[in-house]
Design an enzyme around this catalytic site. Structure first.
Site, PDB file in Angstrom:
ATOM      1  N   GLU A 117       0.812  -1.171   0.036  1.00 38.91           N
ATOM      2  CA  GLU A 117       0.110  -0.265   0.075  1.00 38.91           C
ATOM      3  C   GLU A 117       1.032   1.369   0.014  1.00 38.91           C
ATOM      4  O   GLU A 117       0.297   2.434  -0.333  1.00 38.91           O
ATOM      5  CB  GLU A 117      -0.693   0.087   1.081  1.00 38.91           C
ATOM      6  CG  GLU A 117      -2.005  -0.904   0.927  1.00 38.91           C
ATOM      7  CD  GLU A 117      -1.721  -2.420   1.611  1.00 38.91           C
ATOM      8  OE1 GLU A 117      -0.676  -2.627   1.935  1.00 38.91           O
ATOM      9  OE2 GLU A 117      -2.702  -3.389   1.569  1.00 38.91           O
TER      10      GLU A 117
ATOM     11  N   PHE B 214     -11.846  -7.081  13.918  1.00 34.09           N
ATOM     12  CA  PHE B 214     -10.751  -7.676  13.077  1.00 34.09           C
ATOM     13  C   PHE B 214     -10.383  -6.659  11.984  1.00 34.09           C
ATOM     14  O   PHE B 214     -11.223  -6.086  11.411  1.00 34.09           O
ATOM     15  CB  PHE B 214     -11.275  -9.029  12.226  1.00 34.09           C
ATOM     16  CG  PHE B 214     -10.226  -9.352  11.371  1.00 34.09           C
ATOM     17  CD1 PHE B 214      -9.017  -9.919  11.906  1.00 34.09           C
ATOM     18  CD2 PHE B 214     -10.535  -9.465  10.139  1.00 34.09           C
ATOM     19  CE1 PHE B 214      -8.229 -10.404  10.831  1.00 34.09           C
ATOM     20  CE2 PHE B 214      -9.638  -9.951   9.272  1.00 34.09           C
ATOM     21  CZ  PHE B 214      -8.460 -10.375   9.446  1.00 34.09           C
ATOM     22  N   GLN B 215      -9.090  -6.191  11.963  1.00 27.76           N
ATOM     23  CA  GLN B 215      -8.530  -5.375  11.023  1.00 27.76           C
ATOM     24  C   GLN B 215      -9.081  -3.846  11.040  1.00 27.76           C
ATOM     25  O   GLN B 215      -9.166  -3.074  10.420  1.00 27.76           O
ATOM     26  CB  GLN B 215      -8.811  -5.925   9.532  1.00 27.76           C
ATOM     27  CG  GLN B 215      -7.842  -7.020   9.347  1.00 27.76           C
ATOM     28  CD  GLN B 215      -7.864  -7.271   7.637  1.00 27.76           C
ATOM     29  OE1 GLN B 215      -8.871  -6.881   6.908  1.00 27.76           O
ATOM     30  NE2 GLN B 215      -6.669  -7.683   7.377  1.00 27.76           N
TER      31      GLN B 215
ATOM     32  N   LYS C 122     -17.546  -0.348   6.071  1.00 32.16           N
ATOM     33  CA  LYS C 122     -18.011  -1.339   4.989  1.00 32.16           C
ATOM     34  C   LYS C 122     -19.317  -1.103   4.568  1.00 32.16           C
ATOM     35  O   LYS C 122     -19.816  -1.201   3.606  1.00 32.16           O
ATOM     36  CB  LYS C 122     -17.608  -2.691   5.324  1.00 32.16           C
ATOM     37  CG  LYS C 122     -17.782  -3.738   4.442  1.00 32.16           C
ATOM     38  CD  LYS C 122     -17.240  -5.356   4.619  1.00 32.16           C
ATOM     39  CE  LYS C 122     -17.538  -5.942   3.596  1.00 32.16           C
ATOM     40  NZ  LYS C 122     -16.892  -7.469   3.907  1.00 32.16           N
TER      41      LYS C 122
ATOM     42  N   MET D  57      24.586   8.079   2.821  1.00 30.54           N
ATOM     43  CA  MET D  57      24.112   9.332   3.590  1.00 30.54           C
ATOM     44  C   MET D  57      24.602   9.188   4.942  1.00 30.54           C
ATOM     45  O   MET D  57      25.156  10.207   5.486  1.00 30.54           O
ATOM     46  CB  MET D  57      22.870   9.919   3.260  1.00 30.54           C
ATOM     47  CG  MET D  57      22.397  11.310   3.670  1.00 30.54           C
ATOM     48  SD  MET D  57      23.748  12.598   3.236  1.00 30.54           S
ATOM     49  CE  MET D  57      22.806  13.226   1.768  1.00 30.54           C
TER      50      MET D  57
END
Ligand SMILES: Cc1ncc(C[n+]2csc(CCOP(=O)(O)OP(=O)(O)O)c2C)c(N)n1
Ligand SMILES: [Mg+2]
Lengths: 565, 163
Positions: free
Chosen positions: A43, A105-106, A155, A473
Site C-alpha cells: 500500500e 478484526f482489522q 464497510k 548518506m
C-alpha cells in the site's frame, strides 16, 4: 457510489490494494471501466504513485486501501505527501460502523492515526453523504496550501443493496474553509518598492512556485529585474536550471554561490518556501543583512522560523503577476551599478567552487558523473523521481531541471522507498515521457516488490541505481561526526540486481566503468518499452559537498573533505 | 505571557481532538481548556489559556485558523475582556476552622454549597487569580479536593465572536 463519485471527479487512475472492508467497492470497480485501478504490491507504493501523479500534474492523486494493515501501510505515504504539501485523496476502508471501537478484526483508528499528517480527514457516517464528502475531500486537498485528505469509509456504508439518490455536487462550500485567493495589494506594492531598491537581491523559490503553477511568472520577474534565483530542493525547475541567473539549489547541500549570495544579500524575495532548517542552517545567524519579503499561501508558514519584513499571504501566481505589472510600470529601476557589482561578486563565487568535484582520487566512477550523464542523455527533460540519500542530493545538484514538475522527490519527510513507485505513477500518466528513478541500493530495496507491478501494467521506467554498497548518506555523517565508525551503514549480501530485474521480467544492466556509461544509458533509454534496471557501481567513499557546517550561518560550508569556508 | 484564545468550532465528532492534537503536536502549552456547545447547535465554543511569547501565540492562532473545523479564532487578551472560572473546593471544616473558612469564603464571595459535620464545599466564581488567592488564603491544611472548570472568556462591549 464511491467509484461513481471518483469518475465524476474526473479520476482516471486509482492506486490500491483490496481487502475485506473494501470488497463492495472493489466489486463496483470490477463492473465499470472508466476508473482504472492499478494493483500495487504494497500500500505504501499506492500512496507514492498517487502522490507522484499530483507532483507531476498538480491534481490530486487517489489511493484506495483497506482497513487495518492496509491503512497503516499507507501512513508513510500520507506523511510524505503532507510534509511536501501534495494534494492527495486516500480512501481507507473501515470495519462496519457497529463494530467501530470494539477492536474488531482489522480495525485501526485511522482518523486518529492520520490526524497529524493530513490536511483534513473525514469519516463517513451516512452512505448518502459519500458524494459530498468525496467532493469536499478533493476541494480541500487541491485548494489553498494543498495536502492529503483521508476519507475513512466503514464497510456498511458501501453495501450495494442499499440504494440512495446519487448526485455529484459541482462545487462545495465550507463555512470554515476559505483559502485566500489573492494577495494584499498594499503589501504587494510595498514589496515591489523594496524589491526595486535592492542592491544585492536574491530570489529564493520553493515548492509553492511549482504547486502554485507560478514558474512562468517567477521566471519573467527574475528576467525583467536581472536578479539571481536560487531554488529549494522542492523548488527545482521553478526557474530554468541552465540559465545564467540560476544559482542552483540552496541550503545544507546547496551550491556555494547560492549560499554565499543568500548570506550577503540585502533583500530576499522568498516565494512559496518556508525557511526550513535544511535551508537556513542556524536561524540566529541567518542572512544578517537581508530584508525579507515572504510570499506564501499559508499564513502559518510566514514568520514561523525567520521573521518576514513584508509578509504577503496569497497564491504565488497571482501575487507575482501583480508584482510583474508593478515592476514593468514603475519609473524606478534597480541600481544598475550595484547590480553589476553584485553579479561580479556572484560570478567570483561561482568560479571558486561552481559544483566541481574531483575524479582523480579514485579509479571508480563518481556518482556525480552518472547524474551529469543522465542529464545529457535525456537533455534535461526527463522526469527524475528520486529516492533518499546521497544519490538524491547528487541528482538535485547535477541534473539541470529546466521545467517545473520534473523533479519528484520526498523533500520534507525524506522517505526511502519513494522513488520507484513515484516513477511508476509518473510513467503511467505520461507514457511517452522519459522517466528515471534515481536511487541507491538501500532505498530501492524498500519498495523493490513494485517491479512486479511495473510488469503487470507495462511501466518501462529506467532505474538508475547509484550502487555505492552502503547507506551513503548515513556513512557520510559517520565519517564527518563519528570518526568513521560505520555503524550499520554497510550493506552486506546485496542481491544480484541484474538477475532480480530479469526474474521480474525486466532488463538488467551492470555498469562498472565510466567509459561504458554513456553507451549503456543511451541503450537503456532507447529500449522504450522495457523497464531497465541500471546497476551502476560508484565510488563508495564519495561525500556530498558543499555541506553546511551544523548550526553555522549559510556561508559556513565544507567544500570538500578537507576545505571549508 | 498568558493568553486566552477563544475558538468557534464545528460541533463535529473529532473536531476537539484536532485542536488538542495541534497543541501537543507542536509543543504548545495548554493551561486550561473548556468547551461546550453554543446557542447555535452546529457550533461549539472552546476557550484555551496558554502561555507563550508573541511569536508562539501568532503561530497558535494561525494554526488554529488552518484547521478545517475551526470557524473563527480570537485572542481575547488582545482587547478588553472578562474572564471567569468556576471552582468547587472541598475543605475539612471542624472546630475552629469551620468558622474561619466561612469567613474567608464570605470575603471572597464564595458560597457554601454542601455541608457535612466535618466538611464544607465552597463554590467560587471569578478570574483565575482570584481563585488562586482564595486557595492561598485558606492555607493548604484544610483542602481535601479542588475542581476548577478552566477559564471562559468574553470580550467587553460590542465586540462578539460569532458567525
Ligand atoms: C524509511 C527511511 N529510513 C531511514 C532513513 C535514513 N536514511 C537517510 S539516507 C539513508 C541511506 C540511503 O542509502 P541509499 O539508498 O543506498 O542511498 P545513498 O545515500 O547510498 O546514495 C538512510 C538510511 C530514511 N531517510 N528513510
Ligand atoms: Mg547506497
Amino acid at each position: 457510489m464511491v467509484v461513481r463519485a471518483l469518475r465524476d471527479e474526473g479520476v482516471k487512475y486509482i492506486y490500491g490494494y483490496p481487502g475485506g472492508a473494501l470488497l463492495h467497492v472493489y466489486d463496483a470497480i470490477f463492473q465499470q471501466d472508466e476508473v482504472q485501478h492499478i494493483l500495487v504490491r504494497h500500500e505504501q507504493a499506492a500512496t507514492h504513485m498517487a502522490d507522484a501523479y499530483a507532483r507531476a500534474t498538480g491534481k490530486a492523486g487517489v489511493a484506495l486501501v483497506t482497513s487495518g494493515p492496509g491503512a497503516t501501510n499507507a501512513v508513510t505515504g500520507i506523511a510524505t505527501a503532507y510534509m511536501d504539501s501534495i494534494p492527495m485523496v486516500v480512501i481507507t476502508g473501515q470495519v462496519m460502523s457497529h463494530l467501530v471501537g470494539e477492536d474488531a478484526f482489522q480495525e485501526t483508528d485511522m482518523m486518529g492515526i492520520s490526524r497529524p499528517i493530513v490536511k483534513h480527514n473525514f469519516s463517513v457516517s451516512h452512505a448518502e453523504e459519500i458524494p459530498t464528502v468525496i467532493k469536499k475531500a478533493f476541494h480541500i486537498a487541491q485548494t489553498g496550501r494543498p495536502g492529503p485528505v483521508v476519507v475513512d469509509i466503514p464497510k456498511d456504508m458501501t453495501t450495494p443493496t442499499e440504494r440512495f439518490e446519487y448526485e455529484y455536487p459541482k462545487s462545495v462550500k465550507l463555512r470554515s474553509y476559505n483559502p485566500i485567493s489573492r494577495g494584499h495589494s498594499g503589501q504587494i506594492k510595498k514589496a515591489t518598492d523594496l524589491l526595486l531598491a535592492a542592491r544585492r537581491p536574491v530570489i529564493y523559490a520553493g515548492g509553492g512556485v511549482i504547486m502554485g503553477e507560478a514558474s512562468n511568472e517567477l521566471t519573467e520577474l527574475a528576467k525583467l529585474l536581472n536578479y539571481p534565483v536560487t531554488c529549494t530542493l522542492m523548488g527545482l525547475g521553478a526557474y530554468p536550471g541552465t540559465d545564467r541567473q540560476s544559482l542552483g539549489m540552496l541550503g545544507m547541500h546547496g551550491s556555494y554561490e547560492a549560499n554565499m549570495a543568500m548570506h550577503h544579500s540585502d533583500l530576499i524575495l522568498c516565494v512559496g518556501a518556508r525557511f526550513d532548517d535544511r535551508v537556513t542552517n542556524g536561524v540566529d545567524k541567518f542572512c544578517p543583512t537581508a530584508k525579507i519579503i515572504h510570499i506564501d499561501i499559508d499564513p502559518a508558514s510566514i514568520s514561523k522560523t525567520v521573521k518576514a519584513d513584508i509578509p504577503i499571504v496569497g497564491p504565488a501566481q497571482g501575487v507575482l503577476t501583480e508584482m510583474l505589472e508593478l515592476v514593468a510600470g514603475s519609473k524606478k529601476h534597480p541600481d544598475e551599478s550595484a547590480l553589476k557589482a553584485w553579479w561580479e561578486q556572484i560570478d567570483e563565487w561561482r568560479a571558486r567552487h561552481g559544483g566541481r568535484y574531483s575524479t582523480d582520487d579514485s579509479e571508480l566512477m563518481k556518482p556525480q558523473q552518472v547524474i551529469e550523464m543522465l542529464s545529457k542523455v535525456t537533455n534535461g527533460d526527463a522526469y527524475v523521481c528520486s529516492d533518499v540519500g546521497q544519490h538524491q542530493m547528487f541528482a538535485a545538484q547535477y541534473y539541470k531541471f529546466n521545467k517545473p514538475n520534473r523533479w519528484i522527490n520526498s523533500g520534507g519527510l525524506g522517505t526511502m522507498g519513494f522513488g520507484l513507485p513515484a516513477a511508476m505513477g509518473v510513467k503511467l500518466n505520461f507514457p511517452d515521457a522519459d522517466v528515471a528513478c534515481v536511487t541507491g541500493e538501500g532505498s530501492i530495496q524498500m519498495n523493490i516488490q513494485e517491479l512486479s507491478t511495473c510488469k503487470q501494467y507495462d511501466l518501462p521506467v529506467k532505474i538508475i541505481n547509484l550502487n555505492n554498497q552502503s547507506l551513503g548518506m548515513v556513512r557520510q555523517w559517520q565519517d564527518m561526526n563519528y570518526e568513521s565508525r560505520h555503524s550499520h551503514s554497510y550493506m552486506k549480501s546485496l542481491p544480484d540486481f541484474i538477475k532480480l530485474a530479469e526474474a521480474y521480467g525486466h532488463v538488467g544492466m551492470k555498469v562498472e566503468k565510466y567509459e561504458d556509461l554513456e553507451a549503456a544509458m543511451r541503450e537503456a533509454f532507447a529500449l522504450k518499452d522495457r523497464l531497465v534496471f541500471m546497476d551502476i557501481y560508484v565510488d563508495p567513499f564519495e561525500h556530498v559537498y558543499p555541506m553546511q557546517v551544523a548550526r553555522g550561518s549559510m556561508r559556513d560550508m565544507w567544500l570538500n573533505k578537507t576545505e571549508r569556508t | 505571557m498568558r493568553h486566552i484564545i477563544s475558538v468557534l468550532l464545528e460541533n463535529e465528532p473529532g473536531a476537539l481532538s484536532r485542536v488538542v492534537g495541534l497543541f501537543s503536536q507542536r509543543n504548545y502549552n495548554i493551561e486550561s481548556l473548556t468547551v461546550a456547545p453554543t446557542d447555535d447547535a452546529t457550533l461549539s465554543r472552546l476557550t484555551v489559556t496558554t502561555i507563550g511569547d508573541d511569536r508562539v501565540i501568532e503561530q497558535i492562532t494561525k494554526h488554529l485558523n488552518k484547521l478545517i473545523d475551526v470557524v473563527k479564532v480570537v485572542d481575547l487578551t488582545e482587547g478588553d475582556h472578562i474572564e471567569r472560572e468556576l471552582m468547587m473546593i472541598k475543605l475539612k471544616a471542624s472546630g475552629a476552622t469551620r468558622a474561619e473558612i466561612k469567613r474567608t469564603a464570605d470575603i471572597f464571595r464564595g458560597q457554601i454549597i454542601d455541608v457535612t459535620p466535618t466538611t464544607y464545599t465552597v463554590q467560587l466564581i471569578g478570574a483565575s487569580d482570584k481563585l488562586d488567592a482564595f486557595i492561598s488564603a485558606l492555607g493548604a491544611t484544610s483542602i481535601m479536593e479542588v475542581v476548577r472548570s478552566g477559564v471562559s472568556g468574553i470580550a467587553r462591549g460590542e465586540k462578539t465572536l460569532s458567525l
